[in-house]
Design an enzyme around this catalytic site. Structure first.
Site, PDB file in Angstrom:
ATOM      1  N   ASP A  10       0.466  -1.376   0.007  1.00  0.00           N
ATOM      2  CA  ASP A  10      -0.491  -0.025  -0.010  1.00  0.00           C
ATOM      3  C   ASP A  10       0.729   1.163   0.030  1.00  0.00           C
ATOM      4  O   ASP A  10       0.658   2.282   0.866  1.00  0.00           O
ATOM      5  CB  ASP A  10      -0.720   0.182   1.081  1.00  0.00           C
ATOM      6  CG  ASP A  10      -0.435   0.208   2.342  1.00  0.00           C
ATOM      7  OD1 ASP A  10      -0.902   0.467   3.638  1.00  0.00           O
ATOM      8  OD2 ASP A  10       1.175  -0.461   2.774  1.00  0.00           O
ATOM      9  N   HIS A 242       8.968  -0.487   9.607  1.00  0.00           N
ATOM     10  CA  HIS A 242       8.339  -1.651   9.521  1.00  0.00           C
ATOM     11  C   HIS A 242       8.371  -2.296   8.384  1.00  0.00           C
ATOM     12  O   HIS A 242       9.251  -3.313   8.114  1.00  0.00           O
ATOM     13  CB  HIS A 242       7.186  -0.402   8.770  1.00  0.00           C
ATOM     14  CG  HIS A 242       6.729   0.246  10.917  1.00  0.00           C
ATOM     15  ND1 HIS A 242       6.908  -1.040  11.492  1.00  0.00           N
ATOM     16  CD2 HIS A 242       5.938   1.750  10.587  1.00  0.00           C
ATOM     17  CE1 HIS A 242       6.882   0.237  12.531  1.00  0.00           C
ATOM     18  NE2 HIS A 242       6.002   1.771  11.718  1.00  0.00           N
TER      19      HIS A 242
END
Ligand code: RIB
Ligand code: CA
Length: 316
Positions: A10, A242
């Site tokens: 995303d 992340h």
């Protein structure tokens, strides 16, 4: 032989770093990007995926657009205060010249895995909707995938999207519970480790100092993302790593310490999206919700400096 991977993404600032990290790693062969809502709406995620492949000179890699909404209801909306209105730190990139393939993400994932049993590693770094839809389309991918290595979840630590839940899981808890229960080899690279991987301004300066076009893009999109982290975490300097942590796991799992636990995802109430490992409860009293669930390989420790150096070495 490079390991074939599909990145479900995303993009997203940290997604961009992870995609570039994978493209510059000889151990990996990125055979496709599939896109999903999360940091941005899926249409923009798809546009950004195309842009990133153009910057990297890899428009040979197909991009397949995925779901616009989670399994159980409408998408709650993007997070421009983290990733920018454009999902790339408000760098306002030109529109891509390339286009996605017509095949939807779930069908692309199924086709690739079934055509190469035991060879494809799925690396989801966004909400898990496309992965759950692929399982629904063809449950046998659980037997034919090589591995699933996902960024998401929080086993033994607080969340980041809410006090309870990590963003990717919070965006589609129902899909995540399906993915963690499918019985395939799945590794969870969650906040338990990514919140230990802090890229400081000194680390980030290496990207700004590099004349590599990928490093330059990273240097361009980081400031907005870094400002969010330093607002949200008083005293923090830099960013958490992340999505790149999931790529690092695929390249070198020895960077991580792991435990294996059955794991459920909360889908109700204020803790919706929390990942609950079967830890701390004896087997004889383990509730049915966890009993008979397959173990998930949960990352609980990481050599952060070695991970940061690995990525910087590939990109600067
Ligand atoms: O919680 C961090 C995750 O949520 C990362 O994948 C980031 O890109 C966002 O999608
Ligand atoms: Ca992401």
């Amino acid at each position: 032989m490079a390991r074939k991977i599909i990145i479900d993404t995303d993009p997203g600032v940290d997604d961009a770093m992870a995609i570039f990290f994978a493209l510059r790693s000889p151990e990996l062969d990125v055979i496709g990007l599939t896109t999903v809502f999360g940091n941005v709406h899926t249409d923009l995620a798809t546009t950004n995926a195309l842009r990133l492949l153009e910057i990297a000179g890899r428009t040979d890699i197909p991009v397949a657009k995925g779901a616009d909404d989670p399994l159980a209801g409408p998408f709650k909306g993007p997070v421009p205060f983290v990733h920018g209105d454009d999902g790339q730190g408000n760098a306002n990139l030109p529109a891509p010249r390339s286009r996605p393939i017509d095949q939807p993400a779930a069908a692309f994932i199924v086709e690739q895995i079934m055509a190469a049993p035991g060879e494809i590693t799925l690396v989801p770094i966004g909400p898990l909707t496309n992965i759950a839809l692929a399982l629904r389309l063809e449950p046998r991918i659980a037997q034919h995938v090589k591995e699933v290595v996902l960024m998401g979840g929080n086993a033994l630590c607080p969340g980041n999207a809410t006090p309870a839940a990590e963003a990717n899981i919070h965006n589609d808890p129902e899909a995540a519970d399906v993915v963690f229960g499918a019985g395939w080899p799945v590794t969870m690279v969650g906040l338990d480790v990514t919140h230990q991987v802090n890229m400081t301004p000194e680390h980030l300066a290496r990207y700004a100092a590099s004349d590599d076009p990928l490093a330059q893009h990273i240097a361009r999109i980081i400031p907005h993302y870094r400002a969010y982290f330093e607002r949200a975490n008083p005293g923090m300097r830099g960013i958490y790593v992340h999505d790149s942590s999931a790529i690092a796991y695929v390249i070198d799992p020895t960077l991580f310490e792991t435990r294996q636990w059955p794991l459920r995802v909360e889908t109700q109430g204020v803790s919706r999206g929390k990942t609950w490992p079967a830890v701390g409860t004896g087997a004889e009293q383990l509730p049915a919700a966890w009993r008979n669930r397959p173990p998930v390989n949960v990352c609980v420790g990481v050599d952060a400096e070695r991970l940061i150096a690995l990525e910087a070495g590939r990109l600067t």
